[in-house]
Design an enzyme around this catalytic site. Structure first.
Site, PDB file in Angstrom:
ATOM      1  N   GLU B  57       0.843  -1.195   0.000  1.00  0.00           N
ATOM      2  CA  GLU B  57       0.000   0.000   0.000  1.00  0.00           C
ATOM      3  C   GLU B  57       0.884   1.253   0.000  1.00  0.00           C
ATOM      4  O   GLU B  57       1.754   1.389   0.864  1.00  0.00           O
ATOM      5  CB  GLU B  57      -0.904  -0.002   1.242  1.00  0.00           C
ATOM      6  N   GLU B  88      -4.541  -6.579   2.749  1.00  0.00           N
ATOM      7  CA  GLU B  88      -3.273  -7.212   3.093  1.00  0.00           C
ATOM      8  C   GLU B  88      -3.218  -8.679   2.717  1.00  0.00           C
ATOM      9  O   GLU B  88      -2.157  -9.181   2.312  1.00  0.00           O
ATOM     10  CB  GLU B  88      -2.991  -7.015   4.586  1.00  0.00           C
ATOM     11  N   HIS B 157      -1.069   1.071  15.880  1.00  0.00           N
ATOM     12  CA  HIS B 157       0.123   1.480  15.141  1.00  0.00           C
ATOM     13  C   HIS B 157       1.415   1.183  15.893  1.00  0.00           C
ATOM     14  O   HIS B 157       2.476   1.653  15.492  1.00  0.00           O
ATOM     15  CB  HIS B 157       0.073   2.984  14.828  1.00  0.00           C
TER      16      HIS B 157
HETATM   17  C1  LIG Z   1      -6.314  -2.915   7.748  1.00  0.00           C
HETATM   18  C2  LIG Z   1      -5.614  -1.617   7.525  1.00  0.00           C
HETATM   19  N1  LIG Z   1      -4.646  -1.533   6.607  1.00  0.00           N
HETATM   20  C3  LIG Z   1      -3.972  -0.377   6.426  1.00  0.00           C
HETATM   21  C4  LIG Z   1      -4.254   0.731   7.166  1.00  0.00           C
HETATM   22  C5  LIG Z   1      -3.434   2.024   6.991  1.00  0.00           C
HETATM   23  N2  LIG Z   1      -4.250   3.071   6.405  1.00  0.00           N
HETATM   24  C6  LIG Z   1      -4.862   3.998   7.166  1.00  0.00           C
HETATM   25  S1  LIG Z   1      -5.844   5.004   6.279  1.00  0.00           S
HETATM   26  C7  LIG Z   1      -5.458   4.243   4.849  1.00  0.00           C
HETATM   27  C8  LIG Z   1      -6.126   4.702   3.581  1.00  0.00           C
HETATM   28  C9  LIG Z   1      -7.614   4.630   3.692  1.00  0.00           C
HETATM   29  O1  LIG Z   1      -8.204   5.035   2.506  1.00  0.00           O
HETATM   30  P1  LIG Z   1      -9.788   5.168   2.397  1.00  0.00           P
HETATM   31  O2  LIG Z   1     -10.416   3.898   2.850  1.00  0.00           O
HETATM   32  O3  LIG Z   1     -10.094   5.616   1.017  1.00  0.00           O
HETATM   33  O4  LIG Z   1     -10.175   6.277   3.445  1.00  0.00           O
HETATM   34  P2  LIG Z   1      -9.761   7.819   3.445  1.00  0.00           P
HETATM   35  O5  LIG Z   1      -8.427   7.922   4.081  1.00  0.00           O
HETATM   36  O6  LIG Z   1      -9.732   8.286   2.037  1.00  0.00           O
HETATM   37  O7  LIG Z   1     -10.811   8.477   4.249  1.00  0.00           O
HETATM   38  C10 LIG Z   1      -4.548   3.228   5.070  1.00  0.00           C
HETATM   39  C11 LIG Z   1      -3.956   2.365   4.023  1.00  0.00           C
HETATM   40  C12 LIG Z   1      -5.273   0.605   8.115  1.00  0.00           C
HETATM   41  N3  LIG Z   1      -5.637   1.632   8.898  1.00  0.00           N
HETATM   42  N4  LIG Z   1      -5.945  -0.566   8.274  1.00  0.00           N
END
Ligand SMILES: Cc1ncc(C[n+]2csc(CCOP(=O)(O)OP(=O)(O)O)c2C)c(N)n1
Ligand SMILES: Cc1ncc(C[n+]2csc(CCOP(=O)(O)OP(=O)(O)O)c2C)c(N)n1
Ligand SMILES: [Mg+2]
Ligand SMILES: [Mg+2]
Lengths: 420, 350, 420, 350
Positions: B57, B88, B157
């Site tokens: 990611e 994942e 985290h």
């Molecule tokens: C299971 C998981 N994988 C990775 C993350 C790390 N992470 C936090 S926000 C994010 C992006 C989220 O994108 P989206 O669902 O479009 O929400 P937005 O941030 O645009 O509101 C990622 C990869 C996480 N919080 N949870």
């Protein structure tokens, strides 16, 4: 009355076999274009009070986002994922829910939590680094902000199902007809949990509205790398639920689609998937550098579709917003910001002893030993601090570990891990 | 035998003999951050071996949330450094399929707790594929997991998940504590024909140090010799242990410090020798103590050195609680004071 | 040439925004009725050699299933999940693949593995309890039979993607244009991994065909409790790939749809989801008691749609199957069965020393210690066995642990855990 | 405060005082299989507490692949015993939502290895929810996991996964070794306001024994007293240890056997006392040794009993390999011979 028997949709036209589709997919497919109300006749004929109410919430919401972002710069919030640009989604998500309903926010949805009535300081407790969830989920019927993406969507299904079960067991219970609204991002739709949530909801016919705020990015990853689907709303048909597509920057359209979807769910007609097309105007969080993955021109283009300015233009054009009202709203927004700052001033530090209090209903003997160890250490530290209160030069070993942590918050933020 | 199989069974490209990862002319001992060293290790691997592919990611244009993949998509193209959808299990499962076809995928899990959705793929396939196929199908996958706390991260985290990996036969589990080792271990992980979980201590990402050699998987290293007692540690806790050793000097203790580096395979030889030399030992790690890797270390050291031990092997670890919010994490993390307290409890007055 | 840039479908009609669907969903939707060839003009005008070839494979496949089931009764297989009734899916899945293609079977697909050329004893090694995967995946380009449901679908995506990457890196490589075919059950579609596999495949435009054998049940759970979707093929639209619905008990239809889907993938047009509607005529495995969850009448009803009898009736009706040919096929089937039995007679026991050989490329020092421990134990056992070869009455502690295991295989099977 | 919250904070229905789970008139000591005892525990819980709900794959008409839920859907209706879609994260995540609303879900994971897809929900939510919410939101979920080998199961059907659970703060982890405890621990798990992972030893499912009382979570039990050395074990390995103790008599050793029952919370009191009494101890379990729960037990027993120990605490466990195919599993599992060998290595000639 059992819920599970009830769960086979009445519009099934056959059972498994060689008879083709068991229900007609056509009504499940979203419209070709996102629903828009602003700029259409419906906006003009609609309820002007609602429009003004929505606008005032947007103004407050925008100010909330701005204040929180300022707090990150002051180091008073560890992190803040702003929903600037997505306020129409945030405030309508809170507005359309009845008192008994439940909201399942994701980590970007602090504003929706505040819009449902949680004090800003409590809604921001997680982002302050103070404690994991600062509000009582039962008081507000809001699940804790969920960081592991899409996991909360499954919880929403379970809660909505449980509410139906309990209502069936006692039809006069006040818990009847609870709807759960789960907020997910466009990126979150790729997770297996999203799939499992939608499938469970459809099979159980659980009263859940899934609202996907498609803001075009998951951190840096644009939608085109996230999915090849016509729209995210098209996913609904694969679960046997209706999919709706809506302009997420049109507060009137958002309000209409969510109201209809909640009513659909409440009426026992099963879940709905709503895709709201919106845009996050700020970086992913204060720790993110959005210039790495999108152009200023793109952001500027979306600024022209800001949900606030669009609704304001509509209201002004139809004489529904006077300068006086606008000033009053601006003043209210400043009051909110001042209140947040005051809440932050007054907020106490967390108590280290709380670390062991809520791991289990009753601490295990192991945890009691560990709590005693910490207590002894804290007592020593306090003694030491008293002895040295006039001497800031001493080497306090116990504070060493904290340096790294505290240190992080002050450093340049790009590449600090976007700690959300 | 298909072409893919042939590639899989070829010896992996090992880092070449030239000064690692440095533009020609730069002095070999240039100091850089761990993030930069990891970035260089990836770059050098991509350059040396066309079968190396990165996926995860935000690893592309953004360069990862910690910038470990900074510039790699630009230099090697999106095929070699792929931004995936946000899932994942999908990432690791896709890496498995790629490895089946002779590639060497390097997977980035964005944070420790976000690797959990991939655990079925990890436990049931990555760890077992070589065994399941009687040695015919290897999965040379590197799984990078930024782990641990101390960086002010909000919940989910800051987990220390190394014990889950280390208890799963078929995985190698390594964790660098120095900039040099971060480069060396990552290159060794990518070159390994076995799957390797590289637990990257995120609180050390911005520490600096020289970049030297490759680090062998499976070898611990004595970071400080001493005569009183031996601290056994790894990853994020090494700097704390070294500081504790310095502080202990004031109190008259001469502590040895061993950096395990590799949890699986475990370097019994180095560890046992270091413990026998002092007759006392303390294991230090951030993860919760109960069922943590410190338990394994204490148990096996005791099995091997029982009669040389003057006191039981003690443990200084995170408490058995969910990782605390940032404002409280300092209380949870092993500290110099907690280590010194443990030293004092090593039964000096027998 | 890069693959990933290539992955944005050329038929995208816009990027994220307020412009509505980025591609037309209509071509992605499955037909309203499952494709059937038997009983249509196409069956009459089609290639009679193909029809007879398919039939002969069905006959062999059915005999294979019967022989394997018999081996479970004799305790020579620990477990066998029969694909009886699903042979048309199994044999066509193997047939439509080219030599360079890869098959990703699930635990019920031993027949497809054999149909692609693996010796029965090797394909059944897992079910014998001898070793986990008895064939060389690279020799046959077949992944190990996957038990954790839907996990193999993701691997198929990765392999197909890797093949494209390698072909792009060296266009003259023989590895060009590899297609991966992943087999999943109707129950397996509910897993998060299924969702992630389809999404990755569509986004990467990987050449994968996902074949869902919808046999109406996941162990005891009927499709109506698994999904509320119109059909499973409708899930395709949510990923932006075409969905196809086919009569899985019509070998001609299966052959046609899979051939077309493989060609679609091979041409670089991305993945396809195929739902084949079929039925498992036997219990889930030999350990299962299917009468607990479905009626004899239902099973009998499906027997009338047996893929063998349907194709046979067609061939007979059009004079394409003579009694002589039928007899020849029956004899071939008996030969296959005899060969399987002979292979089982000749099959050696596994070597305990293999336990440590393939955990890593090189055993760790810990594993070498453990292997030495086992070696010593085996040597002692051998000595002890030699000393006692005339005395069957001794207490051999070392064998104790095995009793439980061996014992299980002989007991009544209902409720033994359906060890698949 | 909503109604749901009120229900959650009410004391859980504890098993009533009458002879447990038996039709009136039957003698209390009737012998039955562990499967039947678990089935009775579920039935009695469903009957006593309307908030108890079972969900999982095949738990309805089929009664579960091991028949532990046999007849429950018929007796209590599909709402109380729900066949779910085939998705473990979905099952556990749904149970979380149900528990949030005041229900007490009992989740069946069909086999050990098929619980892995639910690990994110388990680690990040089930284990942490009470803590995350400052004690406001409890998740009284029981997670039943049939585990371990010895039943001729093909790959992915015989994993011992208890160490993953036990290392995760916020979960209780219990595992019965007797029919009586299977009833008692399952009832106690359902009555608990905390999430409990009940690891059910599938090789003991068809053993028989009397059904007596409830078993408290957190208490080990001495199954055999002895003077020479103490075997510490649980679940599937208890019968092997008892048999080893009988066999050891012939060789002149008098072995004590402790059945831990509860891995978390751990009963330090009982275990330490039992080890001090003999001065020698061996931990026996099926799971791979490295990083297994045996390491924790050895480490903590040594910390607490160091000067009473005449020899290091030894471990007899599964090897550090993926679980073997049925024809080879006997070599992997702890056996009487392996235990007796370990006893012989307990340094009797000092
Ligand atoms: C299971 C998981 N994988 C990775 C993350 C790390 N992470 C936090 S926000 C994010 C992006 C989220 O994108 P989206 O669902 O479009 O929400 P937005 O941030 O645009 O509101 C990622 C990869 C996480 N919080 N949870
Ligand atoms: C992840 C996972 N969960 C549960 C199981 C146990 N299990 C084995 S087969 C099966 C049913 C599969 O149904 P379906 O996918 O329809 O395939 P079919 O058996 O009908 O071929 C289940 C639940 C498993 N193998 N993997
Ligand atoms: Mg987004
Ligand atoms: Mg099925």
């Amino acid at each position: 009355m059992t819920i599970v028997h009830d769960s086979v949709p009445t519009d099934l036209v056959g059972s498994v076999g060689l008879r083709g589709p068991r229900r007609d997919p056509a009504p499940l497919l979203p419209d070709a274009e996102p629903l828009r109300v602003l700029g259409t006749r419906a906006a003009v004929t609609g309820d002007p009070d609602l429009a003004l109410d929505l606008y005032s919430r947007l103004v407050l919401g925008r100010r909330f986002n701005r204040q929180a972002t300022t707090l990150t710069r002051q180091g008073r919030l560890a992190v803040y994922p702003a929903s600037t640009g997505q306020e129409a989604c945030q405030v309508t998500a809170a507005m359309v829910l009845a008192d008994q309903d439940w909201l399942f926010p994701s980590y970007r949805d602090t504003l929706a939590v505040v819009a449902r009535g949680v004090a800003p300081i409590d809604a921001l407790t997680l982002m302050r680094g103070h404690s994991h969830c600062g509000y009582d989920p039962y008081e507000h019927r809001i699940a804790p902000l969920a960081t592991p993406l899409a996991t909360q969507a499954v919880h929403a299904v379970g809660l909505a199902h449980a509410a139906r079960l309990r209502a069936a067991a006692d039809p006069r219970a006040s818990a009847a007809n609870v709807v759960a609204l789960a907020l997910v991002g466009d990126g979150g739709t790729s997770e297996g949990d999203f799939h499992e949530a939608l499938n469970f909801a459809a099979v159980l016919r659980a009263p859940v509205v899934f609202l996907v705020q498609n803001n075009g990015y998951a951190i840096s990853v644009p939608l085109a790398k996230q999915t090849a689907a016509p729209t995210l709303a098209h996913k609904a048909v694969g679960y046997g639920m209706p999919g709706r597509l809506v302009d997420g920057n049109d507060a009137l359209a958002m309000h209409q689609v969510l109201t209809e979807s909640v009513a659909h769910a409440r009426a026992g007609r099963g879940p709905v998937l709503v895709e709201a097309i919106t845009y996050r105007l700020e970086a992913h969080t204060n720790a993110d550098d959005a210039t790495r993955y999108r152009s200023a021109a793109e952001v500027d283009d979306w600024r022209t579709r800001d949900p606030l300015t669009r609704l304001e233009a509509h209201l002004r054009a139809h004489g529904q917003l006077t300068d006086a009202t606008a000033e009053r709203l601006a003043a209210q927004a400043e009051e909110l910001a001042a209140e947040i700052r005051a809440q932050f001033e007054a907020a106490p530090e967390p108590d280290p002893r709380s670390l062991f209090a809520h791991v289990y209903a009753t601490p295990t003997s192991q945890l009691r030993e560990q709590a005693a160890d910490l207590d002894a250490r804290l007592a020593l530290d306090a003694e030491f601090a008293a002895d040295n209160s006039h001497n800031f030069d001493h080497t306090d070993h116990a504070d060493h570990a904290a340096e790294g942590a505290g240190g992080q918050l002050d450093r340049d933020h790009d590449g600090r891990g976007d700690l959300r | 035998m298909s072409g893919a199989a042939a590639v899989t069974s070829e010896p992996a490209g090992t880092p070449a003999g030239r000064p690692v990862g440095l533009p020609a002319g730069e002095p070999a001992a240039t100091s850089m951050t761990m993030v930069k060293a990891l970035n260089l290790a990836l770059r050098d691997s991509l350059r040396d071996d066309p079968t190396v592919h990165i996926l995860g990611e935000d690893v592309g244009a953004l360069g990862g949330v910690f910038r470990v993949t900074d510039g790699l998509a630009a230099e090697f193209g999106p095929d070699r450094c792929l931004d995936t959808p946000l899932a994942e299990a999908g990432i690791l499962g896709t890496a498995i399929g790629m490895a089946m076809y002779g590639l060497r995928p390097v997977v980035e899990m964005q944070f420790d707790a976000f690797a959990y959705p991939a655990f079925e793929q990890l436990f049931s396939h990555v760890a077992k594929m070589r065994n399941r196929t009687g040695g015919r199908m290897a999965l040379p996958i590197t799984i990078r997991v930024p782990y641990g706390g101390g960086v002010g991260g909000v919940e989910h985290h800051s987990d220390s998940s190394e014990a889950y990996y280390a208890h799963t036969p078929g995985l190698h589990v390594v964790t660098p504590a120095t900039v040099a080792d971060s480069y060396g271990l990552l290159r060794a992980a990518i070159a390994s024909d076995d799957p390797v979980v590289l637990c990257e201590p995120k609180r050390l990402y911005w520490t600096t140090g020289p970049l030297e050699e490759t680090a062998p998987i499976g070898r611990a290293v004595v970071r400080r010799t001493g005569t009183s007692a031996t601290l056994l540690t790894y990853g994020p806790s090494l700097p704390i242990c070294l500081e504790a050793a310095r502080a202990a000097e004031e109190e008259g203790f001469d502590l040895a410090v061993v950096d395990l580096r590799s949890l699986v395979p475990f370097d019994d030889e180095t560890v046992s020798a270091a413990v026998r030399a002092t007759g006392r030992a303390i294991v230090v790690h951030e993860a919760s103590g109960f069922g943590g890797i410190g338990a394994e270390i204490a148990a096996r050291v005791t099995e091997r050195c029982f009669h040389q031990l003057a006191a039981p092997v003690l443990r200084v670890t995170g408490y058995d609680i969910p990782y605390p919010p940032p404002m409280l994490e300092k209380h949870h993390l092993p500290s110099v004071d907690r280590i010194l307290d443990a030293v004092a409890r090593l039964q000096w007055e027998q």
